[in-house]
Scaffold this motif. Structure first.
Motif, short mmCIF file in Angstrom:
data_model
loop_
_atom_site.label_atom_id
_atom_site.label_comp_id
_atom_site.label_asym_id
_atom_site.label_seq_id
_atom_site.Cartn_x
_atom_site.Cartn_y
_atom_site.Cartn_z
N ARG A 1 1.45 -1.33 -0.05
CA ARG A 1 -0.48 0.10 -0.09
C ARG A 1 0.86 1.40 0.11
NH1 ARG A 1 -3.06 -2.86 -2.43
NH2 ARG A 1 -4.78 -3.50 -0.57
N THR B 1 1.66 5.14 -0.15
CA THR B 1 0.98 5.93 0.87
C THR B 1 1.26 7.48 0.07
OG1 THR B 1 2.46 6.03 2.85
CG2 THR B 1 0.57 4.84 3.13
N SER C 1 6.52 6.70 0.22
CA SER C 1 6.37 5.87 1.34
C SER C 1 5.25 5.14 1.43
CB SER C 1 5.31 6.87 2.14
OG SER C 1 6.63 8.12 2.70
N ARG D 1 2.89 2.13 3.73
CA ARG D 1 2.50 1.07 4.81
C ARG D 1 4.19 0.36 5.35
NH1 ARG D 1 -2.88 -2.53 5.56
NH2 ARG D 1 -2.01 -2.19 3.41
N GLY D 2 4.60 1.19 6.06
CA GLY D 2 5.80 0.35 7.27
C GLY D 2 6.83 0.69 6.53
#
Length: 136
Positions: free
Chosen positions: A81, A83, A107, A109-110
């Motif tokens: 995902r 972002t 960016s 997720r994580g």
């Protein structure tokens, strides 16, 4: 005299903002490149390639990869995902250049990916050549 039926007006849907971070709707921004328009600058191509990762468009990624460095296929992680995209700098890469670089942070997720990507023109169209990962 004919009678026209009155239909309720459909509520207009708000335009979806482009994932590349520009305030434009996706269709007017990177979506037009995914649909076949040529990106006018290396940065525009970089943004549209980020959007291709967001939307899972591996065909676009291959189509905009330099023939000399293009892999046979691109396997995208459907669980990834993305972002946000931050353009940190660009050199050359305009209509007046044949090469250019774009430094960005993408960016997910994580975490995030920090890269300086190189672009060249092939038969007038910008294509991604390769990238160098930078320290976070």
């Amino acid at each position: 005299m004919s009678r026209r039926s009155t239909r309720p007006a459909r509520p207009s849907r708000p335009a979806v903002t482009c994932p590349c971070g520009r305030a434009e709707p996706y269709d007017a921004c990177c979506g037009r490149f995914h649909a076949g328009a040529a990106a006018p600058t290396a940065e525009a191509l970089m943004r549209s390639r980020y959007c291709a990762f967001v939307t899972g468009d591996s065909a676009y990624l291959l189509r905009t990869w330099h023939p000399r460095t293009r892999p046979a296929r691109v396997d995208l992680d459907p669980g990834q995902r993305w972002t946000g995209l931050e353009i940190l700098g660009a050199t050359e890469g305009s209509a007046f250049h044949t090469t250019g670089t774009v430094t960005f942070r993408a960016s997910f997720r994580g975490g995030s990916l920090h890269e300086r990507s190189r672009f060249e023109r092939v038969q007038g169209a910008w294509v991604y050549v390769d990238g160098e990962f930078l320290d976070q």
